[in-house]
Design a protein around this motif. Structure first.
Motif, short mmCIF file in Angstrom:
data_model
loop_
_atom_site.label_atom_id
_atom_site.label_comp_id
_atom_site.label_asym_id
_atom_site.label_seq_id
_atom_site.Cartn_x
_atom_site.Cartn_y
_atom_site.Cartn_z
N ARG A 33 24.63 46.26 -3.38
CA ARG A 33 23.25 45.83 -3.10
C ARG A 33 23.23 44.43 -2.49
O ARG A 33 22.54 44.18 -1.51
CB ARG A 33 22.41 45.85 -4.37
N VAL A 34 24.00 43.54 -3.10
CA VAL A 34 24.03 42.16 -2.61
C VAL A 34 24.65 42.11 -1.21
O VAL A 34 24.18 41.37 -0.34
CB VAL A 34 24.80 41.25 -3.59
N PHE A 35 25.67 42.92 -0.98
CA PHE A 35 26.30 42.97 0.34
C PHE A 35 25.30 43.42 1.40
O PHE A 35 25.18 42.80 2.46
CB PHE A 35 27.50 43.92 0.32
N LEU A 36 24.54 44.47 1.10
CA LEU A 36 23.55 44.97 2.07
C LEU A 36 22.47 43.93 2.33
O LEU A 36 22.06 43.71 3.47
CB LEU A 36 22.94 46.28 1.57
N SER A 37 22.00 43.26 1.28
CA SER A 37 20.96 42.25 1.49
C SER A 37 21.53 41.06 2.27
O SER A 37 20.84 40.46 3.09
CB SER A 37 20.35 41.80 0.17
N SER A 38 22.80 40.73 2.03
CA SER A 38 23.43 39.62 2.78
C SER A 38 23.54 39.98 4.25
O SER A 38 23.34 39.13 5.13
CB SER A 38 24.83 39.32 2.24
N MET A 39 23.87 41.22 4.54
CA MET A 39 23.99 41.66 5.93
C MET A 39 22.62 41.64 6.62
O MET A 39 22.51 41.24 7.77
CB MET A 39 24.60 43.07 6.01
N LYS A 40 21.57 42.06 5.90
CA LYS A 40 20.22 42.05 6.48
C LYS A 40 19.78 40.64 6.81
O LYS A 40 19.26 40.36 7.87
CB LYS A 40 19.21 42.66 5.50
N GLU A 41 20.00 39.73 5.84
CA GLU A 41 19.53 38.35 6.00
C GLU A 41 20.48 37.50 6.83
O GLU A 41 20.10 36.45 7.33
CB GLU A 41 19.35 37.70 4.63
N GLY A 42 21.73 37.95 6.98
CA GLY A 42 22.70 37.17 7.73
C GLY A 42 23.20 35.95 6.96
O GLY A 42 23.69 35.00 7.54
N ASP A 43 23.04 35.99 5.63
CA ASP A 43 23.45 34.87 4.79
C ASP A 43 24.51 35.36 3.81
O ASP A 43 24.22 36.19 2.94
CB ASP A 43 22.24 34.33 4.02
N PRO A 44 25.75 34.86 3.90
CA PRO A 44 26.81 35.34 3.01
C PRO A 44 26.76 34.73 1.61
O PRO A 44 27.48 35.18 0.72
CB PRO A 44 28.08 34.92 3.74
N LEU A 45 25.94 33.75 1.38
CA LEU A 45 25.93 33.03 0.11
C LEU A 45 25.65 33.93 -1.10
O LEU A 45 26.38 33.84 -2.10
CB LEU A 45 24.94 31.87 0.16
N PRO A 46 24.64 34.82 -1.09
CA PRO A 46 24.43 35.67 -2.26
C PRO A 46 25.64 36.54 -2.59
O PRO A 46 25.97 36.74 -3.75
CB PRO A 46 23.22 36.53 -1.88
N LEU A 47 26.31 37.05 -1.57
CA LEU A 47 27.49 37.88 -1.79
C LEU A 47 28.61 37.06 -2.42
O LEU A 47 29.26 37.52 -3.37
CB LEU A 47 27.96 38.49 -0.46
N ILE A 48 28.81 35.86 -1.93
CA ILE A 48 29.86 35.00 -2.49
C ILE A 48 29.55 34.69 -3.96
O ILE A 48 30.43 34.75 -4.82
CB ILE A 48 29.99 33.70 -1.66
N LYS A 49 28.30 34.40 -4.25
CA LYS A 49 27.91 34.10 -5.63
C LYS A 49 28.16 35.30 -6.54
O LYS A 49 28.70 35.16 -7.64
CB LYS A 49 26.44 33.70 -5.70
N GLU A 50 27.77 36.49 -6.09
CA GLU A 50 27.95 37.69 -6.90
C GLU A 50 29.43 38.00 -7.11
O GLU A 50 29.84 38.37 -8.20
CB GLU A 50 27.24 38.88 -6.23
#
Length: 161
Positions: A33-50
């Motif tokens: 889920r976090v990966f998909l939202s990161s791809m949509k937003e273009g921001d890798p920070l949530p994925l790195i945090k998770e």
């Protein structure tokens, strides 16, 4: 199973009753889920945090420690006293006035510089025209001097000897 746990927070009680395979599936679902939202937003920070959170949790569980349960609450905004509100309004008004004065001063300074630039450009054009005129006069006088000197040579040779 992952669909039923989708969107729920895993606390320490819930994680103790789940098998490691189910916990792995839930964590994988969260990462997806976090990966998909990161791809949509273009921001890798949530994925790195998770990913970091997952890594820390798995290491804690591997050494036998209990799972961390971290919940963030937005900070509470303190209620201001009436006198503090008045001070804040006064400060804002002063800041607004200072900013307006600064913008006005900056604008007048810019206008002054633009006027000076215009004056200097016109003065430069006048001086260039004057230089051209003087160069034309110098050229004309040199031609005149050349003519006069050639005529003087002819006059010296005029009476044949």
């Amino acid at each position: 199973m992952a669909e039923t746990l989708h969107g729920t927070n895993m606390d320490s009680e819930n994680s103790k009753t789940m098998s490691p395979a189910v916990m792995e599936e839930v964590e994988t679902e969260k990462l997806n889920r976090v990966f998909l939202s990161s791809m949509k937003e273009g921001d890798p920070l949530p994925l790195i945090k998770e990913e970091l959170k997952y890594l820390i949790q798995s290491r804690r569980l591997a050494v036998g420690k209990e799972e961390l349960s971290v919940k963030f609450h937005p900070p509470l905004t303190p209620q201001l006293e009436p006198e503090d509100r008045i001070k804040m309004k006064k400060r804002r008004e002063q800041n607004r006035n200072a900013a307006q004065r600064f913008r006005t001063k900056k604008k007048s300074k810019k206008e002054k510089v633009e006027k000076e630039l215009e004056f200097l450009n016109s003065r430069n054009n006048e001086l260039r025209a004057k230089v051209e005129d003087l160069e034309r006069q110098v050229h004309m006088y040199r031609q005149y001097i050349d003519c006069v000197s050639q005529d003087a040579i002819h006059l010296e040779n005029f009476p044949p000897k």
